[in-house]
Design a protein around this motif. Structure first.
Motif, short mmCIF file in Angstrom:
data_model
loop_
_atom_site.label_atom_id
_atom_site.label_comp_id
_atom_site.label_asym_id
_atom_site.label_seq_id
_atom_site.Cartn_x
_atom_site.Cartn_y
_atom_site.Cartn_z
N LYS A 87 -34.62 -19.80 30.47
CA LYS A 87 -34.62 -19.95 29.01
C LYS A 87 -33.47 -19.17 28.38
O LYS A 87 -32.91 -19.60 27.35
N THR A 88 -33.11 -18.04 28.98
CA THR A 88 -31.97 -17.29 28.46
C THR A 88 -30.67 -18.08 28.61
O THR A 88 -29.84 -18.12 27.69
N VAL A 89 -30.49 -18.72 29.77
CA VAL A 89 -29.30 -19.55 30.00
C VAL A 89 -29.24 -20.70 29.00
O VAL A 89 -28.19 -20.99 28.40
N LEU A 90 -30.37 -21.36 28.79
CA LEU A 90 -30.39 -22.50 27.87
C LEU A 90 -30.16 -22.07 26.42
O LEU A 90 -29.48 -22.76 25.66
N ALA A 91 -30.72 -20.92 26.05
CA ALA A 91 -30.50 -20.43 24.69
C ALA A 91 -29.04 -20.06 24.46
O ALA A 91 -28.48 -20.32 23.39
N VAL A 126 -17.35 -34.55 24.24
CA VAL A 126 -18.54 -33.71 24.24
C VAL A 126 -19.50 -34.12 23.13
O VAL A 126 -20.72 -34.27 23.34
N LEU A 127 -18.96 -34.31 21.93
CA LEU A 127 -19.82 -34.70 20.81
C LEU A 127 -20.46 -36.07 21.05
O LEU A 127 -21.64 -36.29 20.72
N CYS A 128 -19.71 -36.98 21.63
CA CYS A 128 -20.24 -38.31 21.93
C CYS A 128 -21.36 -38.22 22.96
O CYS A 128 -22.37 -38.94 22.85
N ALA A 129 -21.20 -37.34 23.96
CA ALA A 129 -22.24 -37.19 24.97
C ALA A 129 -23.54 -36.70 24.34
O ALA A 129 -24.64 -37.19 24.68
N VAL A 130 -23.45 -35.76 23.41
CA VAL A 130 -24.65 -35.24 22.74
C VAL A 130 -25.31 -36.32 21.90
O VAL A 130 -26.53 -36.52 21.93
N HIS A 160 -28.55 -31.27 27.15
CA HIS A 160 -27.88 -30.06 27.62
C HIS A 160 -26.99 -30.35 28.82
O HIS A 160 -25.84 -29.90 28.89
N VAL A 161 -27.51 -31.11 29.79
CA VAL A 161 -26.74 -31.40 31.00
C VAL A 161 -25.57 -32.33 30.67
O VAL A 161 -24.46 -32.15 31.20
N ALA A 192 -24.66 -27.32 37.39
CA ALA A 192 -25.87 -27.34 38.21
C ALA A 192 -26.85 -26.25 37.78
O ALA A 192 -28.08 -26.47 37.81
N VAL A 193 -26.35 -25.09 37.39
CA VAL A 193 -27.23 -24.01 36.91
C VAL A 193 -27.94 -24.44 35.63
O VAL A 193 -29.16 -24.22 35.46
N ILE A 194 -27.21 -25.07 34.72
CA ILE A 194 -27.84 -25.52 33.47
C ILE A 194 -28.87 -26.61 33.76
O ILE A 194 -29.97 -26.62 33.17
N ALA A 195 -28.54 -27.54 34.67
CA ALA A 195 -29.51 -28.58 35.04
C ALA A 195 -30.76 -27.96 35.66
O ALA A 195 -31.89 -28.37 35.35
N SER A 196 -30.58 -26.96 36.52
CA SER A 196 -31.73 -26.29 37.13
C SER A 196 -32.55 -25.55 36.08
O SER A 196 -33.79 -25.54 36.14
N ALA A 197 -31.87 -24.93 35.12
CA ALA A 197 -32.59 -24.19 34.08
C ALA A 197 -33.45 -25.13 33.24
O ALA A 197 -34.58 -24.78 32.85
N THR A 198 -32.96 -26.33 32.93
CA THR A 198 -33.76 -27.26 32.14
C THR A 198 -35.03 -27.68 32.88
O THR A 198 -36.08 -27.89 32.27
N MET A 199 -34.93 -27.80 34.23
CA MET A 199 -36.11 -28.19 35.01
C MET A 199 -37.08 -27.02 35.18
O MET A 199 -38.29 -27.19 35.11
N ILE A 200 -36.55 -25.82 35.41
CA ILE A 200 -37.42 -24.66 35.60
C ILE A 200 -38.16 -24.32 34.30
O ILE A 200 -39.36 -24.00 34.31
#
Length: 323
Positions: A87-91, A126-130, A160-161, A192-200
């Motif tokens: 959650k810290t990484v995602l925030a 980046v903006l288009c991806a969001v 996020h990913v 990959a860390v951000i993707a893992s954080a969203t799942m955890i």
């Protein structure tokens, strides 16, 4: 006249035959078309992933098997001590200040490297991806297939990913070729860390993280194809020479050593605190991220997005007078 033989004597031997023309070599596919094909393949893979994991019983079941819902509260937050760091990484990554600073860095690097147009395209990427990730999540229905570990709430794909993938690839538009290769491995590891954080943290399922990477890669290939067309670079000769090939192999080997070393350190810690399904989801998401990012970086390895190429002078066709 013949002497003891039916073969005539005195004939001259035939002279050298004219050389046969070599068959015409097949022209290489222009880089712009290759990027468009890669973008279409990414969008096709994104569509198939959504159709399988969102719309079918086996797909929803696999998402639930990899990341089961918590027994208490009914959420997808995993029972591990890594929930707090996730959650810290995602925030941190979701902070508007940090995101604005990273997008500003893309523009600054683009201006310093005389790739300002590529920097603007990177920010738009980046903006288009969001925006696209949010629109797909709102428009894509998730049917109730009576799966115990599933809900009708659609979270595909992960914004996020998708943003993290697009941001990494935006830097590939403004950096020179040698810097792209060295940023690819740590950048893909960060995604990959951000993707893992969203799942955890229970924010997204495995398919959501996979869809976010596919969306970012597909949009990058489309943006790179547009820049290639604007620059007027056909980019048909992308084959590395002998020295370039050995250098690419050495860089790939170094990146592989770093990745294996990181896995040796990280995986035991994850295995001790994360369930087996979540561990498989994290490993597969990381491997897919590494492969896709490495593939698109290799595809644009010899491409410079600095600006339009100068027009080549046309050879004169008129006859020259001889004095």
């Amino acid at each position: 006249m013949s002497i003891g033989s039916s073969y005539p004597v005195g004939w001259s031997t035939p002279g050298p035959q004219p050389a046969r023309p070599l068959p015409p070599t097949r022209a290489a596919v222009p880089l712009g078309l290759r990027l468009l094909a890669a973008s279409l393949c990414g969008l096709l893979a994104l569509t198939v992933t959504a159709a399988v994991f969102v719309r079918t019983y086996p797909g929803q079941w696999w998402d639930g098997a990899l990341l089961p819902r918590a027994e208490r509260g009914g959420g997808y937050e995993q029972q591990t001590v890594l929930v707090g760091p996730a959650k810290t990484v995602l925030a941190a990554f979701g902070s508007p200040t940090l995101l604005a600073a990273l997008l500003g860095a893309v523009l600054v690097v683009g201006a310093l490297r005389r790739r300002l147009v590529a920097g603007v395209v990177g920010v738009a990427l980046v903006l288009c991806a969001v925006v696209v990730a949010g629109a797909v999540k709102s428009a894509l229905p998730r049917p109730d297939l009576q799966i115990e570990s599933s809900t009708t709430h659609n979270s595909f794909p992960s914004g996020h990913v998708a943003a993290a993938t697009a941001l990494l690839l935006a830097f590939m538009l403004v950096l020179p070729g040698w810097a792209r290769r060295w940023l690819a491995v740590p950048g893909a590891a960060g995604v990959a860390v951000i993707a893992s954080a969203t799942m955890i943290a229970g924010w997204h399922r495995f398919s959501d993280a996979l869809g976010g990477v596919l969306l970012g890669v597909a949009l990058f290939c489309l943006a790179a194809a547009a820049l290639v067309a604007w620059r007027g670079d056909r980019g048909v000769d992308g084959r590395p020479d002998g020295g370039g090939l050995w250098r690419a192999l050495a860089e790939a080997a170094a990146g592989l050593v770093v990745l294996v070393g990181a896995l040796v350190v990280v995986v035991p810690e994850l295995a001790a605190t994360v369930q087996r399904g979540a561990l498989v989801a994290i490993a597969v998401a990381g491997a897919v991220t590494m492969f896709l990012v490495g593939s698109v970086v290799f595809l644009v390895r010899a491409t410079d997005f600095a600006g339009p190429l100068p027009a080549r002078p046309r050879p004169s066709t008129g006859s020259q007078k001889i004095s």
